[in-house]
Design a protein around this motif. Structure first.
Motif, PDB file in Angstrom:
ATOM      1  N   LEU A   1      18.358  41.267  37.645  1.00 21.60           N
ATOM      2  CA  LEU A   1      19.044  40.490  38.690  1.00 21.60           C
ATOM      3  C   LEU A   1      18.846  41.134  40.057  1.00 21.60           C
ATOM      4  O   LEU A   1      18.615  40.437  41.058  1.00 21.60           O
ATOM      5  CB  LEU A   1      20.536  40.397  38.382  1.00 21.60           C
ATOM      6  N   PHE A   2      18.965  42.446  40.116  1.00 20.93           N
ATOM      7  CA  PHE A   2      18.801  43.159  41.383  1.00 20.93           C
ATOM      8  C   PHE A   2      17.421  42.880  41.971  1.00 20.93           C
ATOM      9  O   PHE A   2      17.283  42.628  43.177  1.00 20.93           O
ATOM     10  CB  PHE A   2      18.978  44.663  41.147  1.00 20.93           C
ATOM     11  N   LEU A   3      16.401  42.906  41.124  1.00 23.60           N
ATOM     12  CA  LEU A   3      15.043  42.654  41.592  1.00 23.60           C
ATOM     13  C   LEU A   3      14.851  41.199  42.003  1.00 23.60           C
ATOM     14  O   LEU A   3      14.172  40.904  43.004  1.00 23.60           O
ATOM     15  CB  LEU A   3      14.031  43.034  40.499  1.00 23.60           C
ATOM     16  N   LEU A   4      15.438  40.273  41.245  1.00 21.56           N
ATOM     17  CA  LEU A   4      15.294  38.849  41.554  1.00 21.56           C
ATOM     18  C   LEU A   4      15.988  38.467  42.859  1.00 21.56           C
ATOM     19  O   LEU A   4      15.526  37.584  43.585  1.00 21.56           O
ATOM     20  CB  LEU A   4      15.859  38.008  40.397  1.00 21.56           C
ATOM     21  N   TYR A   5      17.105  39.117  43.137  1.00 21.85           N
ATOM     22  CA  TYR A   5      17.872  38.781  44.343  1.00 21.85           C
ATOM     23  C   TYR A   5      17.546  39.682  45.530  1.00 21.85           C
ATOM     24  O   TYR A   5      18.145  39.559  46.595  1.00 21.85           O
ATOM     25  CB  TYR A   5      19.379  38.874  44.059  1.00 21.85           C
ATOM     26  N   LYS A   6      16.603  40.608  45.344  1.00 19.74           N
ATOM     27  CA  LYS A   6      16.322  41.607  46.373  1.00 19.74           C
ATOM     28  C   LYS A   6      15.968  40.989  47.724  1.00 19.74           C
ATOM     29  O   LYS A   6      16.378  41.490  48.775  1.00 19.74           O
ATOM     30  CB  LYS A   6      15.191  42.514  45.900  1.00 19.74           C
TER      31      LYS A   6
ATOM     32  N   LYS B   1      24.398  42.709  46.937  1.00 17.15           N
ATOM     33  CA  LYS B   1      23.739  44.010  46.820  1.00 17.15           C
ATOM     34  C   LYS B   1      24.730  45.074  46.370  1.00 17.15           C
ATOM     35  O   LYS B   1      24.460  45.863  45.453  1.00 17.15           O
ATOM     36  CB  LYS B   1      23.102  44.408  48.156  1.00 17.15           C
ATOM     37  N   PHE B   2      25.886  45.101  47.029  1.00 17.07           N
ATOM     38  CA  PHE B   2      26.925  46.069  46.652  1.00 17.07           C
ATOM     39  C   PHE B   2      27.406  45.824  45.228  1.00 17.07           C
ATOM     40  O   PHE B   2      27.554  46.767  44.433  1.00 17.07           O
ATOM     41  CB  PHE B   2      28.103  45.958  47.626  1.00 17.07           C
ATOM     42  N   THR B   3      27.649  44.557  44.897  1.00 17.07           N
ATOM     43  CA  THR B   3      28.183  44.212  43.579  1.00 17.07           C
ATOM     44  C   THR B   3      27.230  44.619  42.464  1.00 17.07           C
ATOM     45  O   THR B   3      27.629  45.248  41.479  1.00 17.07           O
ATOM     46  CB  THR B   3      28.461  42.700  43.496  1.00 17.07           C
ATOM     47  N   LEU B   4      25.957  44.275  42.603  1.00 16.27           N
ATOM     48  CA  LEU B   4      24.973  44.630  41.576  1.00 16.27           C
ATOM     49  C   LEU B   4      24.797  46.143  41.465  1.00 16.27           C
ATOM     50  O   LEU B   4      24.696  46.691  40.366  1.00 16.27           O
ATOM     51  CB  LEU B   4      23.631  43.963  41.885  1.00 16.27           C
TER      52      LEU B   4
ATOM     53  N   PHE C   1      33.850  39.182  38.857  1.00 14.22           N
ATOM     54  CA  PHE C   1      34.192  37.943  39.570  1.00 14.22           C
ATOM     55  C   PHE C   1      33.387  37.817  40.864  1.00 14.22           C
ATOM     56  O   PHE C   1      32.977  36.716  41.245  1.00 14.22           O
ATOM     57  CB  PHE C   1      35.693  37.905  39.860  1.00 14.22           C
ATOM     58  N   MET C   2      33.150  38.939  41.531  1.00 15.88           N
ATOM     59  CA  MET C   2      32.328  38.914  42.742  1.00 15.88           C
ATOM     60  C   MET C   2      30.886  38.515  42.409  1.00 15.88           C
ATOM     61  O   MET C   2      30.250  37.785  43.169  1.00 15.88           O
ATOM     62  CB  MET C   2      32.363  40.281  43.436  1.00 15.88           C
ATOM     63  N   LEU C   3      30.387  38.975  41.266  1.00 16.39           N
ATOM     64  CA  LEU C   3      29.042  38.573  40.841  1.00 16.39           C
ATOM     65  C   LEU C   3      29.006  37.082  40.546  1.00 16.39           C
ATOM     66  O   LEU C   3      28.039  36.393  40.898  1.00 16.39           O
ATOM     67  CB  LEU C   3      28.629  39.364  39.597  1.00 16.39           C
ATOM     68  N   LEU C   4      30.052  36.583  39.941  1.00 11.27           N
ATOM     69  CA  LEU C   4      30.123  35.151  39.635  1.00 11.27           C
ATOM     70  C   LEU C   4      30.086  34.317  40.906  1.00 11.27           C
ATOM     71  O   LEU C   4      29.432  33.265  40.966  1.00 11.27           O
ATOM     72  CB  LEU C   4      31.412  34.865  38.851  1.00 11.27           C
ATOM     73  N   LEU C   5      30.768  34.806  41.953  1.00  9.66           N
ATOM     74  CA  LEU C   5      30.835  34.065  43.215  1.00  9.66           C
ATOM     75  C   LEU C   5      29.691  34.402  44.177  1.00  9.66           C
ATOM     76  O   LEU C   5      29.607  33.824  45.253  1.00  9.66           O
ATOM     77  CB  LEU C   5      32.171  34.369  43.915  1.00  9.66           C
ATOM     78  N   LYS C   6      28.858  35.362  43.804  1.00  8.63           N
ATOM     79  CA  LYS C   6      27.772  35.844  44.676  1.00  8.63           C
ATOM     80  C   LYS C   6      28.321  36.433  45.967  1.00  8.63           C
ATOM     81  O   LYS C   6      27.775  36.210  47.056  1.00  8.63           O
ATOM     82  CB  LYS C   6      26.767  34.729  44.978  1.00  8.63           C
ATOM     83  N   LEU C   7      29.363  37.244  45.844  1.00  9.91           N
ATOM     84  CA  LEU C   7      29.934  37.915  47.008  1.00  9.91           C
ATOM     85  C   LEU C   7      29.342  39.312  47.132  1.00  9.91           C
ATOM     86  O   LEU C   7      29.310  40.059  46.162  1.00  9.91           O
ATOM     87  CB  LEU C   7      31.458  38.023  46.861  1.00  9.91           C
ATOM     88  N   LYS C   8      28.864  39.638  48.349  1.00 11.68           N
ATOM     89  CA  LYS C   8      28.306  40.959  48.629  1.00 11.68           C
ATOM     90  C   LYS C   8      27.404  41.407  47.474  1.00 11.68           C
ATOM     91  O   LYS C   8      27.645  42.417  46.805  1.00 11.68           O
ATOM     92  CB  LYS C   8      29.427  41.969  48.882  1.00 11.68           C
TER      93      LYS C   8
END
Length: 369
Positions: A132-137, A75-78, A66-73
């Motif tokens: 995703l981690f690389l794209l959002y880095k 780096k930690f979430t991924l 759910f945190m990934l869906l909302l884009k919350l934190k």
């Protein structure tokens, strides 16, 4: 656009995976017990903590998803989801490679995966999370902890959503642990007619063939030969043949998939081994009291359950467990413990049938109150 779509898909997969396990945490804990058993990781001392571990795994899946869906934190979430996928990947690979757990329970009873399907699913998720981690880095370094430019009110709203989601999930998990799953994905849901299901299984059974492992005593060569070829070829079994069956290495292989249902395991016998299944599923009304851990049932609760079912006149009544001396005032019957756990999510548990149809089922503590 692409990374947003990928993030949405992966988040939904984790949420759905967590949800189908959350509604039936007790059932998932049985799967955890299987992993801790001597046949798999040989850590039986962890079996009593299986429910706790199940709660932890499901909470991580649900809330990180759910945190990934909302884009919350982000780096930690991924990072946490990648670690979770590595852990799941190890379990599913071990299950698949050593063929020790035939269903990982990744999606509970809603969707059944083979061990290798589960492993490749975890690999695909892991690859997707790394991408995703690389794209959002680049967004990790931003001061905004939510991973994108947004107002303070927008960030708070997401936390309110997470809080509301948490409350709903906690209620669903508690309901499944204390009573029955809110949504029942099992083959033993209310409304299922066990008699009709048995007829479907008998009309379209799965077919298996035995493959013998043969070793040539002279050359050391090893062959896998199916039962039909073994019978046809006299060289494998004729007197003086160098080919010998290797004990413990024969395999039973599915060659035709029949009608699939957990009800194939619904087989109840009396303590002498006489089968009672037909009597039960053909009775106008039958009440079955199940116990998968007879020694752990409180004596006062068992007494109350027996007293209540004994008051039901004109009813077929059996106490079904793994111990022929469990029940004192109702007839004892026997059933495989794993099969009982497929039906019962509490210990003890009451199942009521009418002409083979499941009309009610509930934990014994709810039945007597």
């Amino acid at each position: 656009m692409i990374k947003g779509f990928l993030r949405f898909i992966i988040a939904v997969i984790f949420i759905l995976s967590g949800f189908v396990k959350a509604v039936d945490l007790v059932g998932f804990s049985f799967k955890m017990e299987e992993y801790f058993s001597p046949a798999v990781f040989n850590m039986p001392f962890f079996e009593k903590f299986a429910l706790l571990f199940s709660v932890i795994v499901v909470v991580l899946e649900l809330f990180l998803g759910f945190m990934l869906l909302l884009k919350l934190k982000l780096k930690f979430t991924l990072s946490a989801l990648i670690a979770l996928c590595v852990f799941f990947g190890f379990l599913t690979f071990y299950s698949a490679y050593f063929n020790v757990v035939t269903d990982c329970g990744c999606f509970g009873d809603a969707i059944k995966f083979t061990p290798w399907q589960s492993f490749f699913k975890d690999v695909a998720l892991l690859v997707g999370l790394i991408i995703l981690f690389l794209l959002y880095k680049k967004e990790f370094s931003k001061k905004d902890e939510y991973g994108s430019t947004q107002s303070e009110s927008s960030g708070k709203f997401k936390y309110y959503l997470l809080g509301a989601f948490s409350l709903v999930m906690i209620y669903i998990m508690a309901q499944g642990i204390m009573h029955e799953p809110i949504i029942d994905f099992r083959d033993y849901k209310i409304g299922t007619n066990i008699r009709i299901e048995k007829e479907k299984i008998n009309k379209n059974p799965s077919e298996y063939k035995t493959f013998y492992s043969l070793k040539n005593q002279k050359t050391g060569e090893v062959l896998k030969v199916n039962q039909d070829d073994y019978i046809k070829e006299t060289k494998y079994w004729a007197e003086g043949s160098p080919w010998k069956i290797e004990e413990g290495k024969n395999e039973s292989v599915l060659v035709k998939e029949g009608y699939k249902s957990e009800i194939v395991k619904f087989k109840i016998e009396d303590p002498t081994g006489m089968e009672l299944t037909d009597e039960i599923i053909k009775a106008p009304k039958a009440i079955l009291v199940f116990s998968y851990h007879p020694k752990e049932v409180p004596a006062d609760l068992l007494q109350k359950v027996e007293a209540k079912v004994n008051a039901q006149k004109g009813t077929v009544i059996y106490g079904v467990s793994t111990d022929p001396g469990t029940f004192k005032t109702i007839k004892n019957a026997m059933m495989d413990g794993t099969a009982i756990k497929t039906i019962a999510r509490s210990n003890p548990f009451v199942l009521i049938l009418e002409n083979g149809k499941i009309v009610d089922k509930q934990p014994a503590k709810d039945y007597v109150n």
